[in-house]
Design an enzyme around this catalytic site. Structure first.
Site, mmCIF file in Angstrom:
data_model
loop_
_atom_site.group_PDB
_atom_site.id
_atom_site.type_symbol
_atom_site.label_atom_id
_atom_site.label_comp_id
_atom_site.label_asym_id
_atom_site.label_seq_id
_atom_site.Cartn_x
_atom_site.Cartn_y
_atom_site.Cartn_z
ATOM 1 N N GLU A 24 31.603 8.729 -35.536
ATOM 2 C CA GLU A 24 31.247 7.527 -36.175
ATOM 3 C C GLU A 24 29.908 6.940 -35.902
ATOM 4 O OE1 GLU A 24 30.151 3.349 -35.868
ATOM 5 O OE2 GLU A 24 30.634 4.613 -33.828
ATOM 6 N N GLU A 25 29.195 7.589 -34.808
ATOM 7 C CA GLU A 25 27.838 7.351 -34.570
ATOM 8 C C GLU A 25 26.854 7.906 -35.479
ATOM 9 O OE1 GLU A 25 27.120 5.173 -32.525
ATOM 10 O OE2 GLU A 25 28.873 5.115 -30.930
ATOM 11 N N ASP A 57 33.643 10.051 -30.874
ATOM 12 C CA ASP A 57 32.393 11.041 -30.598
ATOM 13 C C ASP A 57 31.623 10.099 -29.384
ATOM 14 O OD1 ASP A 57 32.309 8.766 -32.650
ATOM 15 O OD2 ASP A 57 30.431 9.697 -33.290
ATOM 16 N N HIS A 93 25.391 1.595 -25.763
ATOM 17 C CA HIS A 93 24.097 2.671 -25.992
ATOM 18 C C HIS A 93 23.125 2.510 -24.873
ATOM 19 C CE1 HIS A 93 24.894 3.194 -30.770
ATOM 20 N NE2 HIS A 93 26.131 3.005 -29.938
#
Length: 389
Positions: free
Chosen positions: A138-139, A80, A361
């Site tokens: 996962e995020e 993702d 990020h």
């Protein structure tokens, strides 16, 4: 057998880059990764590999059986993306406004796909079974791992290995650690309900900004005065919203933040003590305060034997120059759920770019693509060596 695997992966590197860049250009957010999941499924279907889509949502699981009996080894990659605008000036820049792969999941997927292809081609010379877990979401908690486990992705699995490409670790480095390696990641929301009024008459109000400020300061004392100095914890207030005109005393305020811990007892204590501080602050100010605590992923705790195997394997990988013990990371990872079910280990593959390095990020995040090859070789060798042992 490792040498044959490495040769196949070397030949597959260009295809690995093509896959990674395709995924980077077409990112999808957590729980919305339908096209990415289809891409992964089609890759395996074209190889003639047993594959199941829709596992626990958008997850994909493929299985390759060796010609001889053996154990069952799982290897996991996530796929993702994040709600971040890609600001890199590269040909493979994200084509989706406001969405990008800013954490390396595209590289994880590309590496695992080519590793699976290589193992499939070598299956007649291999023992055991190899399970390739491609995980969605996962995020964003609750994440995809829980639902995939519930849907059987670990059925029959004896061990699991996973890696994270890490832009802040030098290329050609593998970092490992026995025990807690990534923190439990929780979040909280606090709503202060005061009594607003005119800025010139504070005595007629219950100032939500002042009460919120008291909460921020009081909460900061929990780590310094409630947590054993030998243990680790982080409490960060990340947002404080009380938007009003300059001459208006706020009627309400909202605070939000995160708590990171390794020890389950410390995690419980932080939630309990935060509730106590909120209750006491509300009592002292004669107001109402709503406190909500949301548990995210537990800590990633690596198993000793599997971590020691990984360390030995990493030292034999061509191109890996440094194998070092990692420091625990306060970031969260739902790989933790797999390790609660079966033995295994999660390690970091150094992927620091030769040019400017940006953290995970970040809108300009990127990584050294050759690190994907080292990740694939290390995961593959760990799987084969586990069978041999």
């Amino acid at each position: 057998m490792n040498e044959q695997l490495f040769e196949k992966l070397d030949l597959a590197y260009e295809d690995m880059v093509v896959i990674r860049r395709h995924l980077h250009m077409h990112p999808e957010l957590s729980f919305k990764e339908e096209k990415t999941a289809q891409y992964i499924h089609d890759f395996y279907a074209d190889l003639g590999v047993e594959v199941r889509a829709g596992v626990g949502g958008n997850g994909v699981v493929a299985r390759v059986k060796g010609a001889r009996p053996g154990k069952t080894v799982a290897l996991r990659a996530d796929f993702d993306a994040l709600p971040i605008q890609d600001e890199k000036d590269v040909p493979y820049k994200s084509t989706v406004p406001g969405v990008m792969h800013a954490c390396g999941h595209d590289g994880h997927t590309a590496a695992l796909l080519q590793l699976a292809k290589a193992i499939h081609e070598l299956r007649e010379d291999l023992a055991g079974e190899y399970v390739f877990i491609h995980q969605h979401a996962e995020e964003f908690a609750p994440g995809g791992a829980i639902s995939m486990i519930e849907d059987g992705c670990l059925d029959g699995v004896d061990v699991i290995f996973g890696t994270h490409l890490w832009s802040l670790i030098p290329f050609k480095t593998i970092e490992y650690l026995t025990g807690p390696v990534m923190a439990a990641a929780d979040r909280f929301e606090i709503t202060v309900q005061g009594a607003g009024g005119h800025g010139a008459a504070p005595h007629q109000t219950k100032d939500a900004v002042v009460i919120g400020a008291q909460l921020v300061m009081n909460l900061q004392q929990l780590v310094s005065r409630r947590v054993d100095p030998i243990e680790s914890a982080v409490l960060s207030v990340g947002s404080f919203i009380a938007d009003n005109a300059f001459n208006v005393i706020a009627d309400s305020a909202k605070l939000g933040g995160t708590v990171r811990t390794f020890d389950p007892d410390v995690r419980d204590m932080m939630e309990r003590e935060m509730a106590r501080v909120v209750e006491g602050t509300a009592l002292a100010n004669n107001c109402e305060i709503q406190f909500d605590y949301f548990r995210g992923y537990p800590a990633v705790v690596n198993h000793r034997e599997e971590t020691e195997l990984l360390k030995r394997v990493a030292e034999t990988i061509p191109g890996v120059e440094h194998v070092v013990e990692s420091k625990p990371q306060m970031g969260g990872e739902d790989f933790a759920y797999y390790l609660e079910k079966v033995p295994g280990t999660f390690f970091f593959t150094g992927a620091q770019p030769a040019e400017t390095t940006y953290p995970h990020h970040h809108p300009k995040f990127d990584f050294e693509e050759q690190a994907m090859l080292l990740a694939a070789k290390t995961l593959g060798a760990a799987a084969l060596d586990y069978q041999a042992e």
